[in-house]
Design a protein around this motif. Structure first.
Motif, mmCIF file in Angstrom:
data_model
loop_
_atom_site.group_PDB
_atom_site.id
_atom_site.type_symbol
_atom_site.label_atom_id
_atom_site.label_comp_id
_atom_site.label_asym_id
_atom_site.label_seq_id
_atom_site.Cartn_x
_atom_site.Cartn_y
_atom_site.Cartn_z
ATOM 1 N N LYS A 7 0.833 -1.202 0.000
ATOM 2 C CA LYS A 7 0.000 0.000 0.000
ATOM 3 C C LYS A 7 0.869 1.255 0.000
ATOM 4 N N SER B 153 -7.171 2.295 -3.445
ATOM 5 C CA SER B 153 -7.338 2.601 -2.013
ATOM 6 C C SER B 153 -8.772 2.359 -1.549
ATOM 7 N N LYS B 154 -9.707 2.286 -2.487
ATOM 8 C CA LYS B 154 -11.120 2.090 -2.123
ATOM 9 C C LYS B 154 -11.479 0.605 -1.997
ATOM 10 N N LEU B 155 -10.521 -0.262 -2.307
ATOM 11 C CA LEU B 155 -10.846 -1.686 -2.382
ATOM 12 C C LEU B 155 -10.462 -2.428 -1.103
ATOM 13 N N SER B 156 -11.217 -3.485 -0.798
ATOM 14 C CA SER B 156 -10.904 -4.340 0.345
ATOM 15 C C SER B 156 -9.731 -5.255 -0.019
ATOM 16 N N ASP B 157 -9.145 -5.904 1.003
ATOM 17 C CA ASP B 157 -8.031 -6.820 0.746
ATOM 18 C C ASP B 157 -8.450 -7.944 -0.197
ATOM 19 N N LYS B 158 -9.689 -8.387 -0.036
ATOM 20 C CA LYS B 158 -10.205 -9.465 -0.887
ATOM 21 C C LYS B 158 -10.293 -9.000 -2.341
ATOM 22 N N GLU B 159 -10.813 -7.784 -2.516
ATOM 23 C CA GLU B 159 -10.912 -7.239 -3.872
ATOM 24 C C GLU B 159 -9.524 -7.027 -4.476
ATOM 25 N N LEU B 160 -8.576 -6.611 -3.629
ATOM 26 C CA LEU B 160 -7.217 -6.395 -4.114
ATOM 27 C C LEU B 160 -6.585 -7.698 -4.577
ATOM 28 N N SER B 161 -6.792 -8.791 -3.817
ATOM 29 C CA SER B 161 -6.149 -10.035 -4.268
ATOM 30 C C SER B 161 -6.815 -10.556 -5.531
#
Ligand SMILES: Nc1ncnc2c1ncn2[C@@H]1O[C@H](COP(=O)(O)OP(=O)(O)OP(=O)(O)O)[C@@H](O)[C@H]1O
Ligand SMILES: [Mg+2]
Length: 233
Positions: free
Chosen positions: A60, A74-82
């Motif tokens: 990050k 920056s608006k995304l959750s960890d799940k969305e990021l992976s």
């Protein structure tokens, strides 16, 4: 308006706190458009890998924003990021990081397996990619049976398996001789153009810059454009 490709806006990165705080990136801004192949050169410790890791949502930013096809990370959750990492981004690292006990074809399919199930089309596409990269005769080989250049090409094929919009390559030619280095980078350049991928390659190798549309220099965490090649398209 949505900006396609990869965009970093005023990105800074600090490691540590207080007296041990290191500023690895300072106000970095860059746009990499679909079909654009960008090189980043610069001395050891200047922030190149930090930059790639942040661009690829592995790390990050402390400040600033990264957007991928208009989507602010920056608006995304960890799940969305992976999920984004798996679906949108192809990483090619300095060492090819192949799984020692998997055959070449399975090195590509394991990426699909992580994302769900492997279909017949997936398998056909993996074979097509490997054939395009000159590995058609090596589908059943294990990594230890491949040359350095072949391993790199498997890693490139694997990075392309999920149809990424973005390719991030950290010194992909570091372990290759000149001939293989040219092969590998021209292959990446070719894929960038034909598949309209936004690509960033960190390199120490001046000879590889001829394949890139733009060359940026990283120094003390600051990124500067040093060369812009006239785009023929
Ligand atoms: N996890 C970390 N914790 C603390 N400091 C770090 C960390 N990772 C990197 N750094 C520091 O941040 C700065 C930038 O490191 P980075 O790895 O991005 O450089 P680089 O340009 O990729 O270097 P190289 O060419 O040697 O790979 C360096 O001063 C480094 O020591
Ligand atoms: Mg590095």
């Amino acid at each position: 308006m949505t900006t396609m490709g990869l965009q970093l806006t005023n990105v800074s990165k600090y490691y540590g706190e207080g007296s041990t705080r290191v500023c690895a990136l300072e106000n970095v801004s860059i746009t990499v458009e679909p079909g654009e192949f960008v090189a980043v050169v610069g001395p050891s410790g200047s922030g190149k890998s930090s930059f790639l890791s942040i661009a690829g949502a592995l790390l990050k930013a402390s400040e600033g924003e990264v957007t991928l096809n208009g989507l602010p990370l920056s608006k995304l959750s960890d799940k969305e990021l992976s999920s984004i990492r798996l679906q949108e981004i192809g990483f090619i690292m300095q060492s090819s990081n192949l799984v020692p006990y998997l055959q070449v074809l399975d090195q590509l399919l394991v990426v699909k397996k992580m994302a769900g199930k492997i279909s017949a089309e997936d398998k056909a596409y993996a074979v097509k990619l490997l054939e395009e990269l000159g590995l058609g005769a090596k589908l059943k080989s294990f990594p230890e049976e491949l040359s350095g250049g072949e391993k790199q090409r498997v890693a490139i094929a694997r990075a392309l398996m999920n149809h990424p919009n973005v390719i991030l390559a950290d010194e992909p030619t570091a372990s290759l001789d000149t001939k293989r280095a040219h092969e590998v980078v021209s292959l990446i350049a070719n894929q960038v153009k034909t598949r309209r991928i936004a690509a960033v390659m960190v390199t120490h190798d001046e000879r590889m810059l001829e394949y890139c549309d733009k060359v940026y220099h990283m120094e003390d965490g600051k990124l500067q454009l040093t060369k812009q090649v006239h785009l023929a398209h």
